[in-house]
Design an enzyme around this catalytic site. Structure first.
Site, short mmCIF file in Angstrom:
data_model
loop_
_atom_site.label_atom_id
_atom_site.label_comp_id
_atom_site.label_asym_id
_atom_site.label_seq_id
_atom_site.Cartn_x
_atom_site.Cartn_y
_atom_site.Cartn_z
N ASN A 7 0.88 -1.17 0.00
CA ASN A 7 0.00 0.00 0.00
C ASN A 7 0.91 1.21 0.00
O ASN A 7 1.49 1.56 1.04
CB ASN A 7 -0.89 -0.05 1.25
CG ASN A 7 -1.85 1.12 1.31
OD1 ASN A 7 -1.81 2.02 0.46
ND2 ASN A 7 -2.72 1.12 2.30
N ARG A 90 -2.71 -2.08 -3.39
CA ARG A 90 -3.91 -1.30 -3.17
C ARG A 90 -3.86 -0.10 -4.11
O ARG A 90 -2.87 0.64 -4.12
CB ARG A 90 -3.96 -0.82 -1.72
CG ARG A 90 -5.17 0.03 -1.49
CD ARG A 90 -5.18 0.63 -0.11
NE ARG A 90 -6.38 1.44 -0.02
CZ ARG A 90 -6.49 2.49 0.76
NH1 ARG A 90 -5.51 2.88 1.52
NH2 ARG A 90 -7.61 3.17 0.79
N HIS A 179 -13.11 2.80 0.09
CA HIS A 179 -13.07 1.78 1.16
C HIS A 179 -13.73 0.49 0.68
O HIS A 179 -14.18 -0.33 1.49
CB HIS A 179 -13.83 2.25 2.43
CG HIS A 179 -13.13 3.30 3.23
ND1 HIS A 179 -13.82 4.25 3.96
CD2 HIS A 179 -11.82 3.56 3.41
CE1 HIS A 179 -12.96 5.04 4.57
NE2 HIS A 179 -11.73 4.66 4.25
N ARG A 238 -11.98 15.65 7.45
CA ARG A 238 -12.81 15.99 6.28
C ARG A 238 -14.23 16.31 6.73
O ARG A 238 -14.77 15.65 7.62
CB ARG A 238 -12.86 14.82 5.29
CG ARG A 238 -11.53 14.48 4.67
CD ARG A 238 -11.71 13.43 3.58
NE ARG A 238 -10.46 12.75 3.33
CZ ARG A 238 -10.31 11.43 3.30
NH1 ARG A 238 -11.34 10.63 3.47
NH2 ARG A 238 -9.13 10.90 3.09
N GLU A 382 -7.98 -5.07 5.08
CA GLU A 382 -7.97 -4.88 3.63
C GLU A 382 -6.82 -5.65 2.99
O GLU A 382 -6.95 -6.15 1.88
CB GLU A 382 -7.82 -3.38 3.31
CG GLU A 382 -9.08 -2.59 3.57
CD GLU A 382 -8.81 -1.15 3.96
OE1 GLU A 382 -8.30 -0.92 5.07
OE2 GLU A 382 -9.11 -0.25 3.16
#
Ligand code: ADP
Length: 401
Positions: A7, A90, A179, A238, A382
């Site tokens: 990743n 990823r 996601h 955010r 993940e």
């Protein structure tokens, strides 16, 4: 023989090694502050944990460092790099092109490049990791696993923005969602845990970034993030969804341009912006517990948005059989879970207070025996999902070493 999962971020490289076949995790590492004068390297296997600093000017040097750790005769678990038989990456944004994981070739690399306007920070960084592997592990098959792919099934009426249609078409603007690898993993585990593959599931990924997905029988029907990860829930820094008129007002009154406002919505908003304390959930909780009213407000807003989305998604799914929490906040904060679910008894949701508060780790049910809806905590993984896809895509390759 092992599968490596990478990743790569703009200044970081996370890697995990899974044993081929069993997919047991054998090693994990992270290199942070690549390109800075001194990078931090953390690495662990079953037998050792280490942390040190070194100069890592770029991603290729970062990958070299990872490979030398993995093959070091004292600390490593591979005799040499030929022990790595496949790499899974990823990749943030697969645009309209990628609706599932794929083997990487030049055409795929070009398509990931074409998606850079949609993922301007992440896709270039993901490509750095892919190119470093092409250089240092030539001939080893590589797979790309996209954060967006799982949401390709969201119906058009749910993923189209209500702007003039010609713009949507001309610029390929619509809700992509993110996601996806995490929500897909959660859906898989929730089906295993309940023994049902027809579940109406609401998956809540609550970490630094937060998103939810409405999943019916393992298929994503809607999700909260949009064209970019800025949309939807309130997050660490955010804002999530917001009336666009606020952008214009801030541009006018604060002498900001649109780039400045978008940066503000990405980096200075959410829990951080409202509390004024931090974007880290734990710090905001601590501040709230000592009477900081802005921190309290931030937490109430955070769970309100999730709770109302559970209402929305139970309408999307025509009911709800299971709600799953994942991500740093979702897995660890019993307070957040109970605030999110409070007042939802009308949907048949009832928490078991003790099970919710017992922080024993691992996947588990936290609903009461009377609850009509299963509530579960499912630790995010993940990387395992990426390893599973990579294993499946590369299993029969004759080129595999
Ligand atoms: P990322 O999205 O970067 O992968 P994580 O999934 O690790 O992030 O989630 C990070 C968030 O989880 C932070 O806001 C952090 O405060 C929160 N978190 C981690 N542990 C706990 C805990 N024990 N209680 C409450 N929040 C926690």
């Amino acid at each position: 023989m092992s599968i490596m999962v990478l990743n790569s971020g703009s200044s970081s490289l996370k890697f995990k090694i899974f044993e081929e076949g069993t997919l047991d995790e054998e090693a994990a590492g992270v290199i942070e502050q690549i390109g800075f004068p001194s990078a931090t390297i953390r690495y662990r296997t079953q037998y050792l944990t280490t942390e040190y600093k070194n100069s890592i000017p770029d991603h290729e040097t970062g990958l070299m460092e990872a490979l030398s750790l993995l093959t070091d005769e004292n600390s490593g678990l591979l005799k040499d790099i030929s022990g790595i038989t496949a790499v899974g990456h990823r990749v943030l944004h697969g645009g309209d092109r990628f609706t599932k994981s794929v083997l990487i070739n030049n055409d795929v690399i070009e398509a990931i490049e074409e998606c850079i306007p949609f993922g301007p920070l992440h896709n270039p960084a993901n490509l750095l990791g892919i190119r470093a592997c092409l250089d240092l592990l030539p001939g080893v098959p590589q797979a790309a696993v996209f954060d967006t792919a799982f949401h390709a099934t969201v119906p058009v009426y749910a993923n189209t923005f209500a702007i003039p249609y010609e713009y949507s078409k001309k610029y390929r603007i619509h809700k992509f969602g993110f996601h996806g690898t995490s929500h897909r993993y959660v859906a898989l585990k929730a089906a295993e845990m309940t023994g049902r593959n027809d579940l109406k599931l609401i998956s809540c990924h609550l970490g630094n970034g937060c998103s939810m997905a409405a999943v019916k029988g393992g298929v994503s029907m809607d999700t909260t993030m949009g064209l970019t990860p800025l949309d939807g829930l309130m997050m660490g820094t955010r804002s999530g969804s917001i009336d666009p008129s606020v952008l214009q007002l801030l541009c006018d009154r604060e002498a900001l341009n649109i780039d400045g406002v978008i940066r503000m919505l990405n980096n200075q908003s959410g829990l951080l912006g409202v509390s004024g304390v931090s974007g880290d959930f734990r710090h905001v909780m601590e501040a709230s517990e000592t009477g900081n009213m802005r921190a309290r407000l931030a937490l109430e807003m955070f769970s309100y948005r999730i709770r109302t989305t559970i209402g929305t998604y139970s309408a999307v799914l025509g009911g709800v059989d299971a709600i799953a929490f994942t991500g740093g906040i979702g897995e660890n904060s019993c307070v957040c879970r109970s605030e999110v679910l409070s007042g939802l008894e009308y949907l048949g949701i009832e928490l078991d207070k003790e099970a919710n508060e017992k922080n024993i780790g691992g996947q588990r049910f936290i609903n009461s025996g009377d609850s009509k809806v299963s509530v579960m905590v499912i630790p995010a993984n993940e990387e395992l999902m990426i390893a599973m896809d990579t294993d499946e895509l590369t299993r029969d390759l004759t080129t595999k070493r």
